[in-house]
Enzyme design. Sequence first.
Site, PDB file in Angstrom:
ATOM      1  N   SER A   1       0.820  -1.224   0.000  1.00  0.00           N
ATOM      2  CA  SER A   1       0.000   0.000   0.000  1.00  0.00           C
ATOM      3  C   SER A   1       0.849   1.268   0.000  1.00  0.00           C
ATOM      4  O   SER A   1       0.323   2.376   0.033  1.00  0.00           O
ATOM      5  CB  SER A   1      -0.935   0.001   1.218  1.00  0.00           C
ATOM      6  OG  SER A   1      -0.185  -0.151   2.415  1.00  0.00           O
TER       7      SER A   1
ATOM      8  N   ASN B   1      -1.682  -2.399  13.302  1.00  0.00           N
ATOM      9  CA  ASN B   1      -3.140  -2.242  13.368  1.00  0.00           C
ATOM     10  C   ASN B   1      -3.554  -0.983  14.130  1.00  0.00           C
ATOM     11  O   ASN B   1      -4.410  -0.236  13.674  1.00  0.00           O
ATOM     12  CB  ASN B   1      -3.776  -3.479  14.007  1.00  0.00           C
ATOM     13  CG  ASN B   1      -3.466  -4.744  13.216  1.00  0.00           C
ATOM     14  OD1 ASN B   1      -2.982  -4.650  12.081  1.00  0.00           O
ATOM     15  ND2 ASN B   1      -3.714  -5.899  13.793  1.00  0.00           N
TER      16      ASN B   1
ATOM     17  N   THR C   1     -41.130  24.580  -8.435  1.00  0.00           N
ATOM     18  CA  THR C   1     -41.350  23.289  -7.799  1.00  0.00           C
ATOM     19  C   THR C   1     -41.785  22.375  -8.938  1.00  0.00           C
ATOM     20  O   THR C   1     -42.466  22.840  -9.874  1.00  0.00           O
ATOM     21  CB  THR C   1     -42.439  23.329  -6.707  1.00  0.00           C
ATOM     22  OG1 THR C   1     -43.697  23.585  -7.331  1.00  0.00           O
ATOM     23  CG2 THR C   1     -42.160  24.406  -5.662  1.00  0.00           C
ATOM     24  N   HIS C   2     -41.365  21.135  -8.905  1.00  0.00           N
ATOM     25  CA  HIS C   2     -41.618  20.191 -10.010  1.00  0.00           C
ATOM     26  C   HIS C   2     -41.071  20.730 -11.336  1.00  0.00           C
ATOM     27  O   HIS C   2     -41.558  20.374 -12.396  1.00  0.00           O
ATOM     28  CB  HIS C   2     -43.112  19.895 -10.167  1.00  0.00           C
ATOM     29  CG  HIS C   2     -43.816  19.563  -8.886  1.00  0.00           C
ATOM     30  ND1 HIS C   2     -43.972  18.277  -8.433  1.00  0.00           N
ATOM     31  CD2 HIS C   2     -44.366  20.371  -7.938  1.00  0.00           C
ATOM     32  CE1 HIS C   2     -44.611  18.295  -7.276  1.00  0.00           C
ATOM     33  NE2 HIS C   2     -44.851  19.549  -6.944  1.00  0.00           N
TER      34      HIS C   2
ATOM     35  N   SER D   1     -17.643  22.632 -28.997  1.00  0.00           N
ATOM     36  CA  SER D   1     -17.840  21.319 -29.605  1.00  0.00           C
ATOM     37  C   SER D   1     -16.836  21.151 -30.731  1.00  0.00           C
ATOM     38  O   SER D   1     -16.494  22.109 -31.419  1.00  0.00           O
ATOM     39  CB  SER D   1     -19.266  21.225 -30.151  1.00  0.00           C
ATOM     40  OG  SER D   1     -19.333  20.242 -31.166  1.00  0.00           O
TER      41      SER D   1
ATOM     42  N   LYS E   1     -21.554  25.801 -30.397  1.00  0.00           N
ATOM     43  CA  LYS E   1     -21.785  25.295 -29.046  1.00  0.00           C
ATOM     44  C   LYS E   1     -20.913  25.939 -27.972  1.00  0.00           C
ATOM     45  O   LYS E   1     -19.754  26.273 -28.201  1.00  0.00           O
ATOM     46  CB  LYS E   1     -21.543  23.779 -29.010  1.00  0.00           C
ATOM     47  CG  LYS E   1     -22.584  22.947 -29.715  1.00  0.00           C
ATOM     48  CD  LYS E   1     -23.988  23.070 -29.118  1.00  0.00           C
ATOM     49  CE  LYS E   1     -24.079  22.463 -27.742  1.00  0.00           C
ATOM     50  NZ  LYS E   1     -24.175  21.017 -27.770  1.00  0.00           N
TER      51      LYS E   1
ATOM     52  N   GLU F   1     -20.989  20.016 -15.462  1.00  0.00           N
ATOM     53  CA  GLU F   1     -21.346  18.611 -15.719  1.00  0.00           C
ATOM     54  C   GLU F   1     -20.356  17.664 -15.052  1.00  0.00           C
ATOM     55  O   GLU F   1     -20.728  16.603 -14.542  1.00  0.00           O
ATOM     56  CB  GLU F   1     -21.399  18.351 -17.220  1.00  0.00           C
ATOM     57  CG  GLU F   1     -22.603  19.029 -17.868  1.00  0.00           C
ATOM     58  CD  GLU F   1     -22.540  19.057 -19.379  1.00  0.00           C
ATOM     59  OE1 GLU F   1     -23.588  19.165 -20.006  1.00  0.00           O
ATOM     60  OE2 GLU F   1     -21.428  18.970 -19.946  1.00  0.00           O
TER      61      GLU F   1
ATOM     62  N   GLN G   1      -7.449  -2.212   4.423  1.00  0.00           N
ATOM     63  CA  GLN G   1      -6.476  -1.387   3.697  1.00  0.00           C
ATOM     64  C   GLN G   1      -7.164  -0.648   2.542  1.00  0.00           C
ATOM     65  O   GLN G   1      -6.668   0.383   2.080  1.00  0.00           O
ATOM     66  CB  GLN G   1      -5.334  -2.268   3.184  1.00  0.00           C
ATOM     67  CG  GLN G   1      -4.238  -1.526   2.467  1.00  0.00           C
ATOM     68  CD  GLN G   1      -2.972  -2.352   2.350  1.00  0.00           C
ATOM     69  OE1 GLN G   1      -2.215  -2.491   3.296  1.00  0.00           O
ATOM     70  NE2 GLN G   1      -2.755  -2.923   1.177  1.00  0.00           N
TER      71      GLN G   1
ATOM     72  N   LYS H   1      -8.116   3.432   2.484  1.00  0.00           N
ATOM     73  CA  LYS H   1      -7.296   4.606   2.151  1.00  0.00           C
ATOM     74  C   LYS H   1      -7.691   5.233   0.820  1.00  0.00           C
ATOM     75  O   LYS H   1      -7.970   6.430   0.754  1.00  0.00           O
ATOM     76  CB  LYS H   1      -5.803   4.267   2.064  1.00  0.00           C
ATOM     77  CG  LYS H   1      -5.212   3.482   3.169  1.00  0.00           C
ATOM     78  CD  LYS H   1      -5.163   4.195   4.486  1.00  0.00           C
ATOM     79  CE  LYS H   1      -4.686   3.240   5.542  1.00  0.00           C
ATOM     80  NZ  LYS H   1      -5.352   1.904   5.501  1.00  0.00           N
TER      81      LYS H   1
HETATM   82  N1  ARG Z   1      -1.198  -1.147   5.489  1.00  0.00           N
HETATM   83  C1  ARG Z   1      -2.187  -1.727   6.340  1.00  0.00           C
HETATM   84  C2  ARG Z   1      -3.497  -0.985   6.285  1.00  0.00           C
HETATM   85  O1  ARG Z   1      -3.565   0.009   5.652  1.00  0.00           O
HETATM   86  C3  ARG Z   1      -1.740  -1.734   7.764  1.00  0.00           C
HETATM   87  C4  ARG Z   1      -0.983  -2.935   8.048  1.00  0.00           C
HETATM   88  C5  ARG Z   1      -1.606  -3.834   8.988  1.00  0.00           C
HETATM   89  N2  ARG Z   1      -1.311  -5.075   8.407  1.00  0.00           N
HETATM   90  C6  ARG Z   1      -1.349  -6.212   9.009  1.00  0.00           C
HETATM   91  N3  ARG Z   1      -1.038  -7.228   8.313  1.00  0.00           N
HETATM   92  N4  ARG Z   1      -1.647  -6.359  10.258  1.00  0.00           N
HETATM   93  O2  ARG Z   1      -4.491  -1.409   6.833  1.00  0.00           O
END
Ligand code: ARG
Length: 461
Positions: free
Chosen positions: A26, A113, A158-159, A280, A286, A293, A325, A328
């Site tokens: 990651s 963790n 409205t509508h 366009s 255009k 959009e 993970q 993120k």
């Molecule tokens: N990179 C991991 C995450 O974003 C954290 C690592 C925890 N990994 C583990 N094998 N205990 O969650």
Amino acid sequence: MANSEKLWGGRFTGKPNEIFARFNRSFGFDIRLFEADVQSSIAHANGLHGAGLFSEKEAALVTGSLRTILMLAKDDPDYLKLESEDVHSFIETRLVELAGDLGRRIHSGRSRNDQVATAFRLWLRGEIDQLTKDLRDTQRELIAAAERHRTVVLPGYTHLQRAQPVLWAHWCLAYFEMFERDISRLADVRKRVNTLPLGAAAIAGTSFAVDREAVARELGFERVAKNSLDAVSDRDFTIEFVGGCALIMLHLSRLAEDLIIYASTEFGFVAMGDAVSTGSSLMPQKKNPDALELIRGKAGRVFGHHAGLLAVMKGLPLAYNKDMQEDKEAVFDALDTTRTCLEVAGIVLKHVSVKEERARAAAMHGFLNATELADYLVRKGVPFRTAHDTVGRIVLSAIEHNRELHEMPLEDLRRHSDRIEADVFTALGLEQTLASKAAIGGTAPARVAEALREARALVDG
Ligand code: ARG
């Protein structure tokens, strides 16, 4: 790219599959947590010192090295080019390079963790503050757009059927209110983000006498997570945050939709500046509202991240699972997309001009003052339901004669109700229609001017 040591090699004899290793990694994206992770590692080192695992000198050496890592990364982008599993592994590897065996002791009583949850929360707290400022900036553009066209009137719908006239500034302030709720929602999310997981370790808590309250204070967290299982497996804060982004995007998308409609030839109430329009490749005439959009389209993308996170979390047994993970990229993209869209919306608002005459003319055609006539009758003592019915009949007859209400002869009006007198034409006038909406929240010019002043004070205060 140099290769870093893995954090967990001991019990393995075989090598990881290359494709899996890449899949597992990651670092390509969680590098965004770099500073936050260094900061929380510093606080953890101080916590270990408090627990007697580092002497004062050792703690100073470790925290000094962590600061050096920050500096080195700032000075030399290549410093970050180390093939690490994640940002946490990267920092530990670099720390061992600088501090040797002391670096190898940083992970005492800590797991990735609780580490990742801590860094993520710390990082997100700062981003929420920034996003709040971005919302304020967009609010400022709404106020400026309202102030540029203080007296402009347009039909309210409205509508998507013409309903009653409203001030353009009133329209602008409607979106101001939505963003105000978004700001307060983010402040609420921030409270729960601001909880310290560190000290929960992998799942069961740390076995060292770390003063978690002190660590929380050092990192500016308001409270310590009370249950280690929950601390490492809670991603509610990511879902709440992306939910907050989803609502911001929903508001931006509705704003975009309104302006797209108003900019169409059929409505023609606003003109989009060249700066935020495109042409366009085929049709030379255009001018398309692409900026708006794209904002509308990207709302769907952020909603997707919200649904995605809910789906990732829903079936996970306690506590940490690698599925998490995935949080993120969802949060990063939701944040980036929302911030960009807020900025672009602000730019669009700078470049939108209102076609005053056309908007006013539209506000005067299509019986937008019918409610006003009913209210007039109510003021003359007629029960509202009766007045409603009477005005309905008058509208029917006006349609037959191809006239607006204020264009009907008094005798014709009086045929429907003898309560109607010559003063009805003042009541039916656009100015009076607006001015009568004078209670709090109404579109009366005096009210709107006041609301505008309050809004100004809020963003400047
Ligand atoms: N990179 C991991 C995450 O974003 C954290 C690592 C925890 N990994 C583990 N094998 N205990 O969650």
